[in-house]
Design a protein around this motif. Structure first.
Motif, short mmCIF file in Angstrom:
data_model
loop_
_atom_site.label_atom_id
_atom_site.label_comp_id
_atom_site.label_asym_id
_atom_site.label_seq_id
_atom_site.Cartn_x
_atom_site.Cartn_y
_atom_site.Cartn_z
N ALA A 14 0.84 -1.22 0.00
CA ALA A 14 0.00 0.00 0.00
C ALA A 14 0.86 1.26 0.00
O ALA A 14 0.55 2.25 -0.68
CB ALA A 14 -0.93 -0.01 1.21
N ILE A 15 1.97 1.24 0.75
CA ILE A 15 2.88 2.39 0.79
C ILE A 15 3.43 2.68 -0.61
O ILE A 15 3.45 3.82 -1.07
CB ILE A 15 4.03 2.14 1.80
CG1 ILE A 15 3.51 2.20 3.23
CG2 ILE A 15 5.18 3.14 1.59
CD1 ILE A 15 4.50 1.72 4.30
N LEU A 16 3.83 1.62 -1.30
CA LEU A 16 4.42 1.84 -2.63
C LEU A 16 3.35 2.25 -3.65
O LEU A 16 3.62 3.06 -4.54
CB LEU A 16 5.21 0.61 -3.09
CG LEU A 16 6.14 0.84 -4.28
CD1 LEU A 16 7.12 1.99 -4.05
CD2 LEU A 16 6.93 -0.43 -4.62
N LEU A 17 2.14 1.72 -3.50
CA LEU A 17 1.04 2.14 -4.40
C LEU A 17 0.74 3.63 -4.20
O LEU A 17 0.52 4.36 -5.17
CB LEU A 17 -0.22 1.30 -4.14
CG LEU A 17 -0.14 -0.18 -4.57
CD1 LEU A 17 -1.39 -0.92 -4.12
CD2 LEU A 17 0.02 -0.30 -6.08
N GLY A 18 0.70 4.06 -2.94
CA GLY A 18 0.45 5.47 -2.65
C GLY A 18 1.56 6.35 -3.18
O GLY A 18 1.32 7.42 -3.76
N THR A 19 2.80 5.89 -3.01
CA THR A 19 3.96 6.63 -3.53
C THR A 19 3.84 6.77 -5.04
O THR A 19 4.08 7.85 -5.60
CB THR A 19 5.26 5.88 -3.15
OG1 THR A 19 5.29 5.71 -1.73
CG2 THR A 19 6.49 6.64 -3.59
N ALA A 20 3.44 5.68 -5.69
CA ALA A 20 3.28 5.70 -7.15
C ALA A 20 2.26 6.75 -7.57
O ALA A 20 2.44 7.45 -8.58
CB ALA A 20 2.83 4.32 -7.63
N ALA A 21 1.19 6.88 -6.78
CA ALA A 21 0.13 7.83 -7.13
C ALA A 21 0.64 9.27 -7.04
O ALA A 21 0.40 10.08 -7.95
CB ALA A 21 -1.08 7.63 -6.22
N VAL A 22 1.34 9.59 -5.97
CA VAL A 22 1.86 10.96 -5.82
C VAL A 22 2.90 11.24 -6.89
O VAL A 22 2.89 12.31 -7.53
CB VAL A 22 2.44 11.18 -4.40
CG1 VAL A 22 3.02 12.58 -4.27
CG2 VAL A 22 1.36 10.94 -3.33
N LEU A 23 3.79 10.29 -7.12
CA LEU A 23 4.83 10.49 -8.14
C LEU A 23 4.21 10.77 -9.51
O LEU A 23 4.66 11.65 -10.24
CB LEU A 23 5.74 9.25 -8.23
CG LEU A 23 6.71 9.01 -7.07
CD1 LEU A 23 7.39 7.65 -7.24
CD2 LEU A 23 7.75 10.12 -7.00
N ALA A 24 3.16 10.01 -9.83
CA ALA A 24 2.55 10.14 -11.17
C ALA A 24 2.02 11.56 -11.39
O ALA A 24 2.11 12.09 -12.50
CB ALA A 24 1.43 9.12 -11.32
N ARG A 25 1.51 12.18 -10.34
CA ARG A 25 0.96 13.53 -10.47
C ARG A 25 2.04 14.57 -10.72
O ARG A 25 1.77 15.65 -11.22
CB ARG A 25 0.22 13.92 -9.20
CG ARG A 25 -1.09 13.19 -9.05
CD ARG A 25 -1.85 13.75 -7.86
NE ARG A 25 -2.88 12.82 -7.47
CZ ARG A 25 -3.36 12.69 -6.24
NH1 ARG A 25 -2.87 13.44 -5.28
NH2 ARG A 25 -4.30 11.84 -5.99
N HIS A 26 3.26 14.26 -10.31
CA HIS A 26 4.35 15.23 -10.44
C HIS A 26 5.42 14.75 -11.40
O HIS A 26 6.55 15.22 -11.36
CB HIS A 26 4.97 15.48 -9.05
CG HIS A 26 3.98 15.97 -8.04
ND1 HIS A 26 3.56 17.27 -8.00
CD2 HIS A 26 3.30 15.31 -7.07
CE1 HIS A 26 2.67 17.40 -7.02
NE2 HIS A 26 2.49 16.23 -6.45
N ARG A 27 5.03 13.82 -12.26
CA ARG A 27 5.97 13.16 -13.17
C ARG A 27 6.92 14.15 -13.85
O ARG A 27 8.14 13.96 -13.85
CB ARG A 27 5.17 12.38 -14.22
CG ARG A 27 5.99 11.48 -15.09
CD ARG A 27 5.09 10.69 -16.04
NE ARG A 27 4.71 9.38 -15.50
CZ ARG A 27 3.45 9.00 -15.29
NH1 ARG A 27 2.45 9.80 -15.53
NH2 ARG A 27 3.20 7.80 -14.81
N GLU A 28 6.35 15.22 -14.40
CA GLU A 28 7.16 16.15 -15.20
C GLU A 28 8.19 16.91 -14.35
O GLU A 28 9.16 17.43 -14.88
CB GLU A 28 6.25 17.16 -15.92
CG GLU A 28 5.24 16.52 -16.87
CD GLU A 28 5.90 15.58 -17.88
OE1 GLU A 28 7.00 15.91 -18.38
OE2 GLU A 28 5.32 14.50 -18.16
N ARG A 29 7.93 16.99 -13.06
CA ARG A 29 8.85 17.75 -12.21
C ARG A 29 10.00 16.90 -11.66
O ARG A 29 10.88 17.42 -10.98
CB ARG A 29 8.08 18.36 -11.02
CG ARG A 29 7.16 19.49 -11.43
CD ARG A 29 6.84 20.37 -10.24
NE ARG A 29 8.05 20.88 -9.59
CZ ARG A 29 8.04 21.43 -8.38
NH1 ARG A 29 6.93 21.51 -7.69
NH2 ARG A 29 9.16 21.89 -7.85
#
Ligand code: ZN
Ligand code: ZN
Length: 395
Positions: free
Chosen positions: A112-127
């Motif tokens: 769950a921690i890594l899934l949540g991390t994936a979600a936040v990362l995806a939103r800021h992909r370009e940065r």
């Protein structure tokens, strides 16, 4: 939404992530059987715009920025996804629906921690000025030599510069992060020793070669492998955990058998332990006139943390409110197949304390254990902080 301070994003995700964590808990799967879990992770990542690839049969890897994989740095984050072959004894609403299968090590929470991390990362992909590889690893709990080894062999770390992994630990107080540079978890080997004598009538021991007496001497002799064989450096455990022989009270048996485990924190110590065990076995065999055979099975290697990666973890965690840092009781004598990842590229593994104050919180592998959902935001903050720390140069 701020990449520099994703706390509110993490908070918004928590109800969903807690729900997923409990859903995985309710449907646990053993090593290399994580078909449903793999499907769940794949669906979540695909929805976020990742292109997950299957690895080690029931594992997955996914890159945040495959476009930067060749050109920039790649940091890998790993979660283990398998359960244990044991039966859950809790009355939780999300308790396992399968007898003999339960998430009693908290890998549901790590996922769950890594899934949540994936979600936040995806939103800021370009940065993000580099690639993040998400590694969802099957079979940490020792099935067929572990999933990490298979993932490495299948190229899961190709092009990866650093890797990080975490484990919840109720034996350490909540609010504490523990890690250490160098060895942090043990090399694990198991042994089986057979003692073949000559059986006969219990009233005529002079005609027999009693394997029980020889094996008992061997158990005692093995106690000196560490205490007399390693000196003040110590740093190993040899435990005899089973001992079987004989069937009835008036027969000297032919045969005795014992099994046990060996833990150490360096190859040199491990070799010294094994050679002392063989010498003692041989000597006792000769002294008692029995044939002693020592069979060894080597498990996970020593998990060695890279000093620079540990510094990054401490830097990130040190900046978080309410988290204290400690090296206490490390290295620990448990085994962990993250060792294969950390042997391939520099890496750091750390523990998040989950012990509740004034309570006897059930530990990992205990039938009453449940992952502490309050660790989800902490784990995410550290993983996200590591990405920020390690990939901070502008794109
Ligand atoms: Zn475990
Ligand atoms: Zn575990």
């Amino acid at each position: 939404m701020s990449w520099d301070d994703p706390v509110s994003e993490i908070e918004a995700l928590l109800p969903t992530l807690t729900g997923i964590r409990r859903d995985i808990h309710k449907h646990p799967e053993l090593g290399f059987e994580e078909v449903r879990t793999q499907r769940l992770i794949k669906g979540w990542l695909t929805k976020l715009g990742y292109e997950p690839r299957e690895c080690a049969r029931t594992g997955l890897i996914a890159d945040l920025r495959p476009d930067l994989h060749e050109r920039g740095r790649t940091v890998a984050l790993r979660a283990d996804i398998d359960c244990l072959p044991m039966t859950e004894l809790t009355e939780l609403d999300w308790r396992s629906i399968h007898d003999g299968r339960a998430h009693k090590c908290g890998h549901d929470g790590h996922t769950a921690i890594l899934l949540g991390t994936a979600a936040v990362l995806a939103r800021h992909r370009e940065r993000i000025a580099g690639n993040v590889r998400l590694v969802f690893q099957p079979a940490e709990e020792g099935v067929e030599g572990g999933g990490a080894k298979v993932m490495v062999a299948e190229g899961a770390l190709d092009g990866v510069d650093e890797i990080y992994g975490l484990h919840n630990w109720p034996g350490y107080p909540r609010g504490e992060l523990r890690t250490v540079p160098g060895p942090i978890m043990a090399q694990v080997s198991s042994f089986e020793i057979t003692v073949r004598g000559r059986g006969g009538h219990a009233s005529q021991p002079q005609d027999c070669r009693d394997p029980i007496v020889a094996a008992a001497a061997l158990v005692t002799g093995l106690q000196t492998v560490v205490s007399r064989g390693l000196g003040s450096a110590g740093g190993a455990v040899v435990s005899v955990c089973t001992f079987e022989s004989g069937e009835t009270h008036n027969v000297i048996p032919d045969f005795a058998r014992m099994t046990g485990t060996i833990r150490s924190f360096s190859d040199a110590t491990s070799e010294r332990v094994l050679s002392r065990m063989r010498e003692i076995a041989k000597g006792i065999g000769a002294a008692y006139g029995v044939a002693v055979d020592v069979a060894l099975e080597t498990g996970y290697p020593v998990l060695v943390n890279d000093a620079r990666c540990v510094s990054a973890v401490l830097r990130v965690a040190g900046g978080l409110d309410g988290l204290s840092l400690s090296e206490r009781d490390l290295p620990m004598a448990g085994g962990e197949d993250f060792a294969y990842f950390a042997a391939e590229v520099p890496g750091a593994y750390f523990f998040l304390g989950a012990g509740r104050e004034g309570e006897d919180t059930p530990g990992c592998h205990h039938p009453d254990f449940d992952f502490d959902d309050e660790l989800i935001p902490t784990g995410m903050q550290i993983f996200l902080g590591l990405v920020r720390d390690r990939l901070s140069a502008p794109a």
